[in-house]
Scaffold this active site. Structure first.
Site, PDB file in Angstrom:
ATOM      1  N   GLU A  15      47.658  43.203  27.004  1.00  0.00           N
ATOM      2  CA  GLU A  15      46.393  43.457  27.706  1.00  0.00           C
ATOM      3  C   GLU A  15      46.586  44.321  28.958  1.00  0.00           C
ATOM      4  OE1 GLU A  15      43.726  39.779  27.605  1.00  0.00           O
ATOM      5  OE2 GLU A  15      45.693  38.929  27.160  1.00  0.00           O
ATOM      6  N   SER A 150      42.148  38.616  24.744  1.00  0.00           N
ATOM      7  CA  SER A 150      41.361  39.817  24.450  1.00  0.00           C
ATOM      8  C   SER A 150      41.210  40.088  22.960  1.00  0.00           C
ATOM      9  CB  SER A 150      41.967  41.060  25.138  1.00  0.00           C
ATOM     10  OG  SER A 150      41.862  40.941  26.526  1.00  0.00           O
ATOM     11  N   SER A 281      32.814  43.348  31.969  1.00  0.00           N
ATOM     12  CA  SER A 281      33.232  41.954  32.133  1.00  0.00           C
ATOM     13  C   SER A 281      32.087  41.008  32.456  1.00  0.00           C
ATOM     14  CB  SER A 281      34.317  41.854  33.199  1.00  0.00           C
ATOM     15  OG  SER A 281      35.465  42.545  32.790  1.00  0.00           O
TER      16      SER A 281
END
Length: 306
Positions: A15, A150, A281
């Site tokens: 990530e 993720s 986000s």
């Protein structure tokens, strides 16, 4: 004299790219809030030298292994440096989807049915019992590495003959893999900030599920905050999330992902103790709904560091 803050970003996990984006946003937000903050990439800088470099506190904007799994947290504790987010044990447990599920299940909290496999079991060939357990989950199923974030290495399997390839992909990322029953309802995420539970966010991916592309690359994924739940549902969701959070021993800030299945029941998916802070986000979105700017959010997260 104000504290000198290290914002840890990048790192060496799968990530890394997401973390670089998160860290850049966090850095800008802290500086906007008057914080003396500097970027530090553990891939390029020896983080055991943070104290000798003059840093008094650490904002962890790393995701995945080496940043979110308790190893870094343990090192910072040995160095006596306060850091954002959960401690060693809660970080390690939250990174491990299998052990999170086992704890939640033991606490009587709802989780989707699953089968766990190790690489050794997969390579020597699955037993009739394991095959029967997998078959009992029905189709589709979600296959995912136990300790990856993720949605890296994750696949939706809609046909039995696709399972082997999905397992092979997942085992590229971990020694343990989960096969979970597919939940058909919408996905929600709920952020926690200190003692406060922020408004839930409903996620509507453009594809069949919320994978890496939907999370970070697609502009077609839709997010709804408020999530459109009835007040009683929102209250139930927040109560469930709080129990899940405290069961793992989490603190500071983070989020918990939940699915609402077609039976009207919420099921816990996973905890994130160092969530993304990019333009896509969800914690910043929930904070905005609660009346908090991005800069106020990151300053508050830093204040919670111990």
């Amino acid at each position: 004299m104000t504290d000198k803050i290290a914002v840890l970003l990048g790192g060496t996990s799968a990530e890394r790219e997401v973390s670089l984006n998160s860290g850049a946003a966090v850095l800008a937000g802290l500086r906007e809030g008057g914080i003396d903050a500097y970027p530090v990439d553990p891939k390029e800088v020896d983080v055991t030298q943070l104290k000798s470099m003059g840093f008094q506190k650490v904002f962890i904007a790393l995701h995945g292994r080496g940043g979110e799994d308790g190893t870094l947290q343990g090192m910072l504790e040995l160095m006596g440096l306060p850091y954002t987010g959960s401690g060693v044990m809660a970080s390690a447990l939250s990174m491990d989807k299998l052990r999170s599920k086992l704890l939640w299940q033991g606490a009587g909290l709802p989780v989707a049915p699953w089968v766990a496999l190790t690489r050794v079991e997969f390579e020597k060939g699955l037993s009739d019992k394991q095959l029967a357990e997998i078959s009992a989950l029905g189709l589709p199923v979600i296959v995912k590495p136990s300790r990856e974030g993720s949605s890296v290495g994750m696949s939706k399997v809609v046909a039995e003959n696709a399972l082997q390839d999905a397992l092979r992909l997942a085992f590229q990322h971990d020694e343990e893999v989960l096969i979970e029953k597919w939940l058909s309802g919408p996905e929600f995420t709920v952020a926690i900030l200190g003692e406060e539970i922020l408004p839930s966010v409903r996620i509507q991916p453009s594809g069949t599920f919320y994978d890496y592309e939907a999370k970070y690359l697609s502009d077609e994924t839709q997010y709804f905050c408020p999530a459109g739940l009835e007040a009683s549902q929102e209250a139930n969701l927040q109560a469930l999330v709080l129990k899940a959070w405290t069961t793992l021993g989490c603190k500071g800030w983070g989020r918990i992902d939940v699915m609402l299945d077609s039976d009207g029941q919420f099921y816990l998916l996973e905890a994130n103790t160092s969530p993304g802070m990019t333009s896509h986000s969800l914690v910043p979105m929930a904070a905005r709904q609660a009346g908090m700017s991005f800069s106020q959010l990151v300053v508050r997260i830093l204040e919670l560091a111990d």
